[in-house]
Design a protein around this motif. Structure first.
Motif, PDB file in Angstrom:
ATOM      1  N   ASP A 264      32.072   3.850  24.024  1.00 44.06           N
ATOM      2  CA  ASP A 264      33.666   3.539  23.522  1.00 44.06           C
ATOM      3  C   ASP A 264      34.014   4.194  22.369  1.00 44.06           C
ATOM      4  OD1 ASP A 264      34.013   1.972  25.797  1.00 44.06           O
ATOM      5  OD2 ASP A 264      33.292  -0.090  24.740  1.00 44.06           O
ATOM      6  N   GLN A 265      33.076   4.137  21.327  1.00 42.28           N
ATOM      7  CA  GLN A 265      33.403   5.189  20.169  1.00 42.28           C
ATOM      8  C   GLN A 265      33.511   6.438  20.445  1.00 42.28           C
ATOM      9  OE1 GLN A 265      29.975   4.008  17.726  1.00 42.28           O
ATOM     10  NE2 GLN A 265      30.916   2.144  16.954  1.00 42.28           N
ATOM     11  N   ARG A 266      32.702   7.160  21.228  1.00 41.77           N
ATOM     12  CA  ARG A 266      33.048   8.472  21.446  1.00 41.77           C
ATOM     13  C   ARG A 266      34.090   8.915  22.308  1.00 41.77           C
ATOM     14  NH1 ARG A 266      28.006  11.389  19.989  1.00 41.77           N
ATOM     15  NH2 ARG A 266      26.303   9.957  19.358  1.00 41.77           N
ATOM     16  N   ALA A 267      34.394   7.889  23.008  1.00 37.86           N
ATOM     17  CA  ALA A 267      35.615   7.911  24.118  1.00 37.86           C
ATOM     18  C   ALA A 267      37.019   7.975  23.239  1.00 37.86           C
ATOM     19  CB  ALA A 267      35.618   7.041  25.151  1.00 37.86           C
ATOM     20  N   TYR A 268      36.776   7.213  22.126  1.00 33.75           N
ATOM     21  CA  TYR A 268      38.142   6.861  21.256  1.00 33.75           C
ATOM     22  C   TYR A 268      38.283   7.979  20.702  1.00 33.75           C
ATOM     23  CZ  TYR A 268      41.263   5.441  17.819  1.00 33.75           C
ATOM     24  OH  TYR A 268      42.186   5.114  16.840  1.00 33.75           O
ATOM     25  N   ILE A 269      37.296   8.893  20.086  1.00 35.85           N
ATOM     26  CA  ILE A 269      37.375   9.993  19.484  1.00 35.85           C
ATOM     27  C   ILE A 269      37.793  11.176  20.484  1.00 35.85           C
ATOM     28  CG2 ILE A 269      36.133  11.931  18.215  1.00 35.85           C
ATOM     29  CD1 ILE A 269      34.257   9.576  17.180  1.00 35.85           C
ATOM     30  N   ASP A 270      37.329  11.322  21.681  1.00 32.97           N
ATOM     31  CA  ASP A 270      37.967  12.347  22.605  1.00 32.97           C
ATOM     32  C   ASP A 270      39.157  11.999  23.408  1.00 32.97           C
ATOM     33  OD1 ASP A 270      35.664  14.101  21.818  1.00 32.97           O
ATOM     34  OD2 ASP A 270      34.438  13.497  23.262  1.00 32.97           O
ATOM     35  N   ARG A 271      39.711  10.896  23.013  1.00 31.65           N
ATOM     36  CA  ARG A 271      40.741  10.246  23.915  1.00 31.65           C
ATOM     37  C   ARG A 271      40.693  10.138  25.407  1.00 31.65           C
ATOM     38  NH1 ARG A 271      45.882  13.268  20.867  1.00 31.65           N
ATOM     39  NH2 ARG A 271      45.508  12.826  18.907  1.00 31.65           N
ATOM     40  N   VAL A 272      39.673   9.429  25.612  1.00 33.83           N
ATOM     41  CA  VAL A 272      39.435   9.245  27.240  1.00 33.83           C
ATOM     42  C   VAL A 272      39.839   7.882  27.018  1.00 33.83           C
ATOM     43  CG1 VAL A 272      37.497   8.553  28.776  1.00 33.83           C
ATOM     44  CG2 VAL A 272      37.125  10.564  27.178  1.00 33.83           C
ATOM     45  N   GLU A 273      40.875   7.628  28.037  1.00 35.66           N
ATOM     46  CA  GLU A 273      41.618   6.364  28.264  1.00 35.66           C
ATOM     47  C   GLU A 273      41.475   5.769  29.479  1.00 35.66           C
ATOM     48  OE1 GLU A 273      45.416   7.480  27.506  1.00 35.66           O
ATOM     49  OE2 GLU A 273      45.271   7.844  25.206  1.00 35.66           O
ATOM     50  N   THR A 274      40.950   6.486  30.626  1.00 36.91           N
ATOM     51  CA  THR A 274      40.843   6.104  31.992  1.00 36.91           C
ATOM     52  C   THR A 274      39.654   5.027  32.361  1.00 36.91           C
ATOM     53  OG1 THR A 274      41.701   8.215  32.439  1.00 36.91           O
ATOM     54  CG2 THR A 274      40.852   6.778  33.997  1.00 36.91           C
ATOM     55  N   ILE A 275      38.665   5.318  31.531  1.00 37.29           N
ATOM     56  CA  ILE A 275      37.350   4.459  31.732  1.00 37.29           C
ATOM     57  C   ILE A 275      36.634   4.156  30.306  1.00 37.29           C
ATOM     58  CG2 ILE A 275      35.800   6.710  31.298  1.00 37.29           C
ATOM     59  CD1 ILE A 275      33.973   5.641  33.674  1.00 37.29           C
ATOM     60  N   THR A 276      36.206   2.988  30.399  1.00 40.15           N
ATOM     61  CA  THR A 276      35.375   2.318  29.092  1.00 40.15           C
ATOM     62  C   THR A 276      34.104   2.194  29.338  1.00 40.15           C
ATOM     63  OG1 THR A 276      35.640   0.016  29.841  1.00 40.15           O
ATOM     64  CG2 THR A 276      37.658   1.066  28.608  1.00 40.15           C
ATOM     65  N   GLY A 277      33.431   1.520  28.253  1.00 41.12           N
ATOM     66  CA  GLY A 277      31.857   1.483  28.496  1.00 41.12           C
ATOM     67  C   GLY A 277      31.590   0.452  29.357  1.00 41.12           C
ATOM     68  N   ARG A 278      32.422  -0.626  29.652  1.00 38.78           N
ATOM     69  CA  ARG A 278      32.212  -1.629  30.527  1.00 38.78           C
ATOM     70  C   ARG A 278      32.155  -0.971  32.169  1.00 38.78           C
ATOM     71  NH1 ARG A 278      37.009  -5.480  28.933  1.00 38.78           N
ATOM     72  NH2 ARG A 278      37.957  -3.567  29.264  1.00 38.78           N
ATOM     73  N   ASP A 279      32.632   0.158  32.266  1.00 44.09           N
ATOM     74  CA  ASP A 279      32.762   0.717  33.820  1.00 44.09           C
ATOM     75  C   ASP A 279      31.602   1.366  34.125  1.00 44.09           C
ATOM     76  OD1 ASP A 279      35.408  -0.323  34.056  1.00 44.09           O
ATOM     77  OD2 ASP A 279      36.439   1.396  33.127  1.00 44.09           O
ATOM     78  N   LEU A 280      30.664   1.607  32.928  1.00 48.28           N
ATOM     79  CA  LEU A 280      29.649   2.470  33.310  1.00 48.28           C
ATOM     80  C   LEU A 280      28.469   1.567  34.025  1.00 48.28           C
ATOM     81  CD1 LEU A 280      28.992   3.958  29.670  1.00 48.28           C
ATOM     82  CD2 LEU A 280      30.240   4.985  31.657  1.00 48.28           C
ATOM     83  N   ASP A 281      27.648   2.259  34.943  1.00 46.26           N
ATOM     84  CA  ASP A 281      26.576   1.730  35.631  1.00 46.26           C
ATOM     85  C   ASP A 281      25.490   2.417  34.767  1.00 46.26           C
ATOM     86  OD1 ASP A 281      28.152   0.368  37.553  1.00 46.26           O
ATOM     87  OD2 ASP A 281      27.978   2.123  38.753  1.00 46.26           O
ATOM     88  N   ILE A 282      24.603   1.666  34.319  1.00 48.30           N
ATOM     89  CA  ILE A 282      23.741   2.081  33.273  1.00 48.30           C
ATOM     90  C   ILE A 282      22.137   1.335  34.048  1.00 48.30           C
ATOM     91  CG2 ILE A 282      22.390   2.191  31.093  1.00 48.30           C
ATOM     92  CD1 ILE A 282      25.287   1.610  29.935  1.00 48.30           C
ATOM     93  N   TYR A 283      21.074   2.109  34.279  1.00 48.40           N
ATOM     94  CA  TYR A 283      19.931   1.827  34.695  1.00 48.40           C
ATOM     95  C   TYR A 283      18.859   2.996  34.187  1.00 48.40           C
ATOM     96  CZ  TYR A 283      21.001   4.971  38.555  1.00 48.40           C
ATOM     97  OH  TYR A 283      21.406   5.887  39.230  1.00 48.40           O
ATOM     98  N   LYS A 284      17.758   2.391  34.676  1.00 55.67           N
ATOM     99  CA  LYS A 284      16.498   3.494  34.271  1.00 55.67           C
ATOM    100  C   LYS A 284      16.055   3.827  35.534  1.00 55.67           C
ATOM    101  CE  LYS A 284      14.960   2.554  29.755  1.00 55.67           C
ATOM    102  NZ  LYS A 284      13.604   2.492  28.734  1.00 55.67           N
TER     103      LYS A 284
END
Length: 125
Positions: free
Chosen positions: A71-91
């Motif tokens: 979210d912090q990096r997306a704010y800096i790069d002006r990414v507005e379509t997707i947020t951290g909640r939309d990510l699928d994170i797994y190992k």
């Protein structure tokens, strides 16, 4: 003999109507290209951000930290379509994998849109 002279004097080239049609098609193609650039630029930023965030995850960051970092990096790069909640994170195999699927609508004219269906992932790096 006269027929040969008449054929040589005949003009060749593009008619005005043909020129207008080609010009209109070219203008429409340029409109699509110019309207698509922000969506593609945003996708490239998302791809770059999730690779950086996945590296943070491989160094021991928690899932909440990874989403916050995105979210912090997306704010800096002006990414507005997707947020951290939309990510699928797994190992997978001890490596953090982040995937994101999202759509972006680009208005063309009136209620006509281009629809981009993006899939950003850290797999296959």
């Amino acid at each position: 003999m006269k027929e040969g002279i008449v054929l040589r004097n005949r003009q060749r080239g593009v008619s005005l109507l043909g020129l207008l049609i080609v010009g209109g098609l070219l203008a429409f193609a340029l409109l699509l290209a110019f309207r698509s650039v922000p969506a593609v630029t945003e996708y490239m930023a998302v791809q770059r951000i999730i690779k950086t965030v996945a590296d943070e995850g491989n160094q021991g960051a928690t899932m909440a930290d990874l989403r916050r970092s995105f979210d912090q990096r997306a704010y800096i790069d002006r990414v507005e379509t997707i947020t951290g909640r939309d990510l699928d994170i797994y190992k997978q195999g001890g490596v953090v994998v982040i995937e994101a699927e999202y759509e972006r609508r680009v208005p063309i004219a009136g209620n006509v849109y281009l629809l981009f269906d993006f899939h950003a992932t850290t797999l296959g790096r």
